[in-house]
Write an enzyme that holds these catalytic residues in place. Structure first.
Site, PDB file in Angstrom:
ATOM      1  N   ASP A  54      -4.510  74.451   7.175  1.00 43.32           N
ATOM      2  CA  ASP A  54      -4.904  74.959   6.078  1.00 43.32           C
ATOM      3  C   ASP A  54      -3.636  75.152   5.117  1.00 43.32           C
ATOM      4  OD1 ASP A  54      -6.627  75.066   4.066  1.00 43.32           O
ATOM      5  OD2 ASP A  54      -7.310  77.127   4.424  1.00 43.32           O
ATOM      6  N   GLY A 109      -3.261  71.804  -0.081  1.00 46.20           N
ATOM      7  CA  GLY A 109      -3.395  71.944  -1.589  1.00 46.20           C
ATOM      8  C   GLY A 109      -2.403  72.926  -2.347  1.00 46.20           C
ATOM      9  N   TRP A 143       0.419  74.246  -1.330  1.00 49.59           N
ATOM     10  CA  TRP A 143       1.735  73.784  -1.125  1.00 49.59           C
ATOM     11  C   TRP A 143       2.211  72.947  -2.025  1.00 49.59           C
ATOM     12  CZ3 TRP A 143       4.321  69.580  -0.349  1.00 49.59           C
ATOM     13  CH2 TRP A 143       5.681  69.345  -0.111  1.00 49.59           C
ATOM     14  N   ARG A 146      -2.348  67.179  -5.265  1.00 45.68           N
ATOM     15  CA  ARG A 146      -2.773  67.903  -3.782  1.00 45.68           C
ATOM     16  C   ARG A 146      -2.479  66.786  -2.623  1.00 45.68           C
ATOM     17  NH1 ARG A 146      -6.400  71.875  -3.366  1.00 45.68           N
ATOM     18  NH2 ARG A 146      -6.944  71.135  -1.583  1.00 45.68           N
ATOM     19  N   HIS A 198      -1.133  66.946   1.438  1.00 47.99           N
ATOM     20  CA  HIS A 198      -1.855  66.194   2.621  1.00 47.99           C
ATOM     21  C   HIS A 198      -0.694  65.418   3.524  1.00 47.99           C
ATOM     22  CE1 HIS A 198      -5.496  68.027   1.421  1.00 47.99           C
ATOM     23  NE2 HIS A 198      -5.771  67.192   0.367  1.00 47.99           N
ATOM     24  N   SER A 254     -17.117  68.962   8.297  1.00 44.93           N
ATOM     25  CA  SER A 254     -18.217  68.353   7.630  1.00 44.93           C
ATOM     26  C   SER A 254     -18.587  68.921   6.150  1.00 44.93           C
ATOM     27  CB  SER A 254     -19.697  68.823   8.407  1.00 44.93           C
ATOM     28  OG  SER A 254     -19.450  70.021   8.929  1.00 44.93           O
ATOM     29  N   GLU A 255     -17.783  69.914   5.699  1.00 50.32           N
ATOM     30  CA  GLU A 255     -18.125  70.429   4.362  1.00 50.32           C
ATOM     31  C   GLU A 255     -17.050  70.024   3.426  1.00 50.32           C
ATOM     32  OE1 GLU A 255     -17.856  72.508   7.087  1.00 50.32           O
ATOM     33  OE2 GLU A 255     -20.324  72.559   7.039  1.00 50.32           O
ATOM     34  N   TRP A 284     -16.728  67.051   2.515  1.00 50.95           N
ATOM     35  CA  TRP A 284     -17.096  65.927   1.557  1.00 50.95           C
ATOM     36  C   TRP A 284     -17.556  66.576   0.200  1.00 50.95           C
ATOM     37  CZ3 TRP A 284     -16.579  61.147   3.492  1.00 50.95           C
ATOM     38  CH2 TRP A 284     -16.880  60.980   4.719  1.00 50.95           C
ATOM     39  N   LEU A 334      -0.652  65.155  27.369  1.00 48.44           N
ATOM     40  CA  LEU A 334      -1.138  65.910  26.295  1.00 48.44           C
ATOM     41  C   LEU A 334      -2.447  65.288  25.752  1.00 48.44           C
ATOM     42  CD1 LEU A 334      -0.957  68.458  24.020  1.00 48.44           C
ATOM     43  CD2 LEU A 334       0.204  66.662  22.545  1.00 48.44           C
ATOM     44  N   ARG A 379     -10.717  83.096   8.312  1.00 49.67           N
ATOM     45  CA  ARG A 379     -12.068  82.732   8.517  1.00 49.67           C
ATOM     46  C   ARG A 379     -12.010  81.338   9.574  1.00 49.67           C
ATOM     47  NH1 ARG A 379     -12.397  82.075   2.522  1.00 49.67           N
ATOM     48  NH2 ARG A 379     -11.508  79.854   2.114  1.00 49.67           N
ATOM     49  N   ILE A 380     -13.268  81.081  10.065  1.00 55.52           N
ATOM     50  CA  ILE A 380     -13.452  79.914  11.112  1.00 55.52           C
ATOM     51  C   ILE A 380     -13.830  78.549  10.351  1.00 55.52           C
ATOM     52  CG2 ILE A 380     -14.430  79.336  13.303  1.00 55.52           C
ATOM     53  CD1 ILE A 380     -12.725  81.747  13.782  1.00 55.52           C
TER      54      ILE A 380
HETATM   55  C1  IPE Z   1     -10.858  73.881   6.862  1.00 53.68           C
HETATM   56  O1  IPE Z   1     -10.244  74.114   5.461  1.00 53.68           O
HETATM   57  C2  IPE Z   1     -11.090  72.629   7.355  1.00 53.68           C
HETATM   58  C3  IPE Z   1      -9.847  71.816   7.543  1.00 53.68           C
HETATM   59  C4  IPE Z   1      -8.556  72.319   7.452  1.00 53.68           C
HETATM   60  C5  IPE Z   1      -9.806  70.344   7.788  1.00 53.68           C
HETATM   61  P1  IPE Z   1     -10.811  74.310   4.037  1.00 53.68           P
HETATM   62  O2  IPE Z   1      -9.684  74.580   3.216  1.00 53.68           O
HETATM   63  O3  IPE Z   1     -11.680  73.306   3.736  1.00 53.68           O
HETATM   64  O4  IPE Z   1     -11.657  75.670   4.448  1.00 53.68           O
HETATM   65  P2  IPE Z   1     -12.544  76.766   3.341  1.00 53.68           P
HETATM   66  O5  IPE Z   1     -13.192  75.639   2.560  1.00 53.68           O
HETATM   67  O6  IPE Z   1     -11.352  77.331   2.448  1.00 53.68           O
HETATM   68  O7  IPE Z   1     -13.140  77.706   4.159  1.00 53.68           O
HETATM   69  C1  IPE Z   2      -6.324  71.647   4.476  1.00 56.70           C
HETATM   70  O1  IPE Z   2      -5.618  72.075   3.260  1.00 56.70           O
HETATM   71  C2  IPE Z   2      -6.481  70.163   4.600  1.00 56.70           C
HETATM   72  C3  IPE Z   2      -7.867  69.871   4.606  1.00 56.70           C
HETATM   73  C4  IPE Z   2      -8.944  70.550   4.347  1.00 56.70           C
HETATM   74  C5  IPE Z   2      -8.177  68.426   4.719  1.00 56.70           C
HETATM   75  P1  IPE Z   2      -6.472  72.316   2.038  1.00 56.70           P
HETATM   76  O2  IPE Z   2      -6.593  71.126   1.273  1.00 56.70           O
HETATM   77  O3  IPE Z   2      -7.494  73.088   2.338  1.00 56.70           O
HETATM   78  O4  IPE Z   2      -5.549  73.208   1.111  1.00 56.70           O
HETATM   79  P2  IPE Z   2      -5.646  74.340   0.242  1.00 56.70           P
HETATM   80  O5  IPE Z   2      -6.399  75.472   0.928  1.00 56.70           O
HETATM   81  O6  IPE Z   2      -6.250  74.019  -0.969  1.00 56.70           O
HETATM   82  O7  IPE Z   2      -4.233  74.913  -0.146  1.00 56.70           O
HETATM   83 MG    MG Z   3      -8.075  74.983   2.402  1.00 59.06          MG
END
Ligand code: IPE
Ligand code: IPE
Ligand code: MG
Length: 260
Positions: A26, A29, A31, A39, A43, A72-73, A75, A137, A197-198
Site C-alpha cells: 500500500d 498513490g 508516493w 497515481r 503503481h 475485490s473492492e 473496482w 519460491l 487494517r487487513i
Molecule cells: C489494499 O489497499 C489492497 C491492495 C493493496 C491491493 P487499499 O489501499 O485498496 O486499501 P484500503 O481501501 O485503504 O483499505
Molecule cells: C496500493 O497503493 C496499490 C493498490 C491498491 C492497487 P494505493 O493505490 O492504495 O496507494 P494509496 O493508498 O492511495 O497511497
Molecule cells: Mg491504499
C-alpha cells in the site's frame, strides 16, 4: 503439492526466516502524490519494488511470498486507474515471467479471475502453467481477491463435494478448498503505507500470523525496510494459545485430539 492444514494446531518450528510472507503493498498513490505525479506513476514504481522483494526472498530462502495486488473492492476506484492497473498487470506478466521461471519461481494468481478480460486470463493461465514445476519460491499474486470471497467459495465448493457431512464440517474439511490451500499459512504479514487494517486480505489464513505495519510507502520499501520487518518477526514468540512455558515441551508435538 502438499495441502497444508492449519498452522494454528501444531506449532511450526520457529525459523529465523519466515516460510511464508504475505504483503499488502500500500501507498503507491501517496508516493506519487508527494511528487506531484499521477497515481499510476506510483503503481509503476511499485512494480519495481515487487521485483526487488522477490529477489530478496529468493536470497533469504523465503519459500512463499504472497502479494495483494488488487482487492475485490479496488473496482470502486476511478475507471481510468482500474484500467491502468490492468495494463500494468498485463505488462508485468509479459515482461517478468521468463525471468521468474529462470529463477525457479512458481507463479500463482488467486482471486475471482472471471472478471478480468480474456487476454489477461489466458496470460495468467500460461504464466502459471509455465512456472508450475518450480519450487524455489512460490509467488502468489492476489488479484480481484477478497478474504470473504475466498471463505465463501471454499464453503460452497466443500458443500457440493461433501454433501453427506452437512453441518458437521471442520476447519480441516474447509482448508483444502481455500484459494491458497497449496501454501502454509503466512508466518509474517506486512502492510506498508501506514494503514493498520487487513482490508479483506487473507482473513482465514492470517488467524495466527505475526502482523507488521510500517509507514514506509510501498515504492520505498527496500531491502533495509524488509530486513526491519524480518528482525521484528524474529523477536516474536508465537504461542498459538499456549503459555510461554509450554512452548519448549509441545513444539512440533501434535495436539491431543479435540484440542483445536
Ligand atoms: C489494499 O489497499 C489492497 C491492495 C493493496 C491491493 P487499499 O489501499 O485498496 O486499501 P484500503 O481501501 O485503504 O483499505
Ligand atoms: C496500493 O497503493 C496499490 C493498490 C491498491 C492497487 P494505493 O493505490 O492504495 O496507494 P494509496 O493508498 O492511495 O497511497
Ligand atoms: Mg491504499
Amino acid at each position: 503439492m502438499a495441502i497444508f492444514s492449519s498452522s494454528t494446531r501444531d506449532i511450526p518450528c520457529s525459523l529465523a526466516v519466515p516460510r511464508h510472507v504475505a504483503i499488502i503493498m500500500d501507498g503507491n498513490g501517496r508516493w506519487a502524490k508527494k511528487r506531484f505525479m499521477p497515481r499510476v506513476a506510483g503503481h509503476r514504481r511499485g512494480v519495481e519494488t515487487v521485483r526487488d522483494i522477490v529477489r530478496n526472498c529468493l536470497e533469504r530462502g523465503v519459500r512463499y511470498l504472497t502479494l495483494f495486488a488488487f482487492s475485490s473492492e479496488n473496482w470502486r476506484r476511478p475507471e481510468e486507474e482500474v484500467s491502468l492497473l490492468m495494463q500494468l498487470f498485463v505488462r508485468a506478466l509479459q515482461q517478468e515471467v521468463d525471468k521468474l521461471h529462470r529463477n525457479g519461481v512458481c507463479l500463482r494468481v488467486v482471486g475471482d479471475l472471471s472478471r478480468f478480460d480474456p487476454y489477461l486470463q489466458s496470460l495468467i493461465r500460461d504464466s502459471e502453467q509455465k512456472t508450475a514445476g518450480n519450487d524455489r519460491l512460490t509467488l502468489t499474486v492476489a488479484a480481484n481477491y477478497g478474504g470473504r470471497w475466498d471463505i465463501l467459495q471454499a464453503a460452497n465448493r466443500m458443500s457440493v463435494a461433501r454433501p453427506e457431512k452437512q453441518s458437521h464440517w471442520s476447519e480441516t474439511d474447509l482448508a483444502p478448498y481455500l484459494a491458497m490451500s497449496y501454501a502454509p499459512e503466512p508466518d509474517l504479514f506486512i502492510r506498508t503505507g501506514g494503514e493498520q487494517r487487513i482490508s479483506n486480505f487473507l482473513l482465514w489464513q492470517l488467524a495466527y500470523s505475526e502482523l507488521y505495519f510500517t509507514d514506509t510507502l510501498w515504492p520505498e520499501f527496500d531491502a533495509a525496510a524488509f530486513e526491519k520487518a524480518i528482525v521484528s518477526y524474529r523477536q516474536r514468540e508465537r504461542r498459538f494459545g499456549r503459555t510461554s512455558e509450554q512452548l519448549g515441551e509441545v513444539r512440533q508435538a501434535p495436539d491431543k485430539e479435540g484440542d483445536a
